[in-house]
Design an enzyme around this catalytic site. Structure first.
Site, mmCIF file in Angstrom:
data_model
loop_
_atom_site.group_PDB
_atom_site.id
_atom_site.type_symbol
_atom_site.label_atom_id
_atom_site.label_comp_id
_atom_site.label_asym_id
_atom_site.label_seq_id
_atom_site.Cartn_x
_atom_site.Cartn_y
_atom_site.Cartn_z
ATOM 1 C CB SER A 94 -0.969 -0.035 1.185
ATOM 2 O OG SER A 94 -1.971 0.939 1.029
ATOM 3 C CG ASP A 314 -6.672 -3.221 -3.488
ATOM 4 O OD1 ASP A 314 -7.625 -2.744 -2.837
ATOM 5 O OD2 ASP A 314 -5.572 -2.658 -3.597
ATOM 6 C CG HIS A 369 -5.034 -2.961 0.045
ATOM 7 N ND1 HIS A 369 -4.690 -2.208 -1.048
ATOM 8 C CD2 HIS A 369 -4.468 -2.337 1.118
ATOM 9 C CE1 HIS A 369 -3.963 -1.167 -0.678
ATOM 10 N NE2 HIS A 369 -3.804 -1.220 0.637
#
Length: 399
Positions: A94, A314, A369
């Site tokens: 991320s 995601d 994610h």
């Protein structure tokens, strides 16, 4: 080998699985050399990390985070000299798409002037569902939502038209008056699903016996410009990642137990706030460059091994964003490393492409994610091949 694992955002951290129980791994991979994992909670204010100076929380940003992490590594290696000289890798997901390359760049530059005992033997890094480039990250989110039937044709057209395909103003981008309302409608489309894993059920309210106070919502303090100007973006539900949609509730309850904190030697100073998967302590982020692509290109040229991977369910930093970002660097695919499927346990694990400049792009099929939480076996296989500098298996033959 030594692998340094960074957290996934200024206020967020990785979420363990339900119950935090040991799980037998479906396939053990032989590793000829010990791999030690060094996990760092940075910057201060996330997880159980803290500072004695309240003013430190007002100075946070990308630059401070990289400098603090670099200083920590140098001091840690001085304290544990047996790890000096080992091959060193960095990993993260991320917003670690910023953290990891920035730290790698600081190590690379620091090594040039360092004495023999202060060199960190950096070999490469891997980043997953990574925030890389605001323009392509935002455009990729919209394209992904449209291609997965989350938004309408009309909304897709309105967002890309009114927001000028999210081009930066420095590059001639001119968002229209309707950009703000179009982005707001786009965010509303995710109200009832988990943007971090679009096919995962949402967590229903826990039973009365399991009820616990809801964690205080936290702002996403580092975010793309056109999205971050909306309060709804910051306060979007921190949807849990993993096959169990209530994972985040379990984690909050578990890490706030005093016996767990004692066992982990955590929170020894008695913080005034509870542990939460996304920290509400950090409210300001001073610097976040719109792109780290120049840093990636610089470190590729320096010979570092770089893998960028993407769980393809995601919606927050989707595979379309990653592909747009990688394509923006205009890399050259290797003649024998072009787009292809890779396999794990005789099933397609995802797709991959290798570039002449030293970067490998990998997708992980069916993962959200936080890829290791959704696909632990495939994630371990990916890490195994990354550390060995080997391509992922191109055929369905058993290993």
């Amino acid at each position: 080998m030594l692998v340094h694992r960074l957290r996934r955002g200024p206020g967020a951290g990785p979420v363990p699985g339900q119950g935090l129980r040991r799980q037998p791994h479906p396939q053990r991979l032989r590793v000829e050399q010990t791999v030690n994992l060094l996990f760092l909670e940075a910057p201060v204010g996330v997880g159980f990390s803290y500072t004695n100076e309240t003013a430190d929380l007002g100075r946070l940003g990308d630059r401070v985070t990289a400098q603090d992490s670099h200083t920590f590594l140098l001091n840690w290696l001085a304290k544990f000299p047996e790890f000096k000289g080992r091959d060193f890798y960095i990993a993260g997901e991320s917003y670690a798409g910023h953290y990891v390359p920035q730290l790698a760049d600081l190590i690379y530059e620091g090594n040039k002037a360092a004495g023999r005992g202060r060199i960190i033997n950096l070999k490469g890094f891997m980043i997953g569902n990574a925030v890389l480039n605001d323009e392509t990250d935002q455009l990729g989110m919209v394209e992904y939502a449209w291609s997965h039937a989350i938004i309408s044709d009309e909304l897709h057209s309105a967002v890309t038209r009114e927001c000028d395909s999210f081009k930066e103003e420095a590059d001639g981008g001119r968002p229209g008056k309707g950009c703000s309302s179009a982005v707001r409608a786009f965010m509303a489309a995710f109200d009832d699903i988990d943007i971090y894993s679009i096919y995962t059920p949402t967590c229903l309210s826990p039973s009365a016996d399991d009820a616990s106070p809801a964690p205080r919502p936290s702002r996403l303090v580092a975010a793309p410009r056109l999205f971050s100007q909306h309060e709804a973006w910051h306060m979007m539900r921190r949807a849990p990642a993993g096959y169990d949609p209530c994972t985040e509730a379990y984690v909050s309850r578990y890490f706030n137990r005093q016996d767990v904190q004692r066992a982990l030697h955590a929170n020894r100073t008695g913080l005034k706030y509870p542990y939460s998967p996304c920290s509400a302590v950090i409210s300001k982020w001073n610097d976040s460059p719109p792109t780290v692509l120049p840093v990636l290109k610089k470190l590729m040229a320096a010979g570092l091994r770089i893998w960028v991977y993407s769980g393809d369910t995601d919606g927050r930093v989707p595979v379309t964003s990653t592909r747009y970002s990688v394509n923006a660097m205009k890399l050259r695919a290797r003649a024998r490393g072009g787009w292809r499927a890779w396999f794990y346990r005789q099933q397609v694990g995802g797709w991959a492409v290798e570039y002449e400049e030293g970067l490998t792009l990998v997708t992980v099929r069916g993962a959200g994610h936080q890829v290791p939480l959704f696909a632990p076996g495939r994630s371990l296989a990916m890490l195994y091949h990354f550390l060995r500098g080997q391509p992922l298996p191109p055929a369905s033959t058993p290993r």
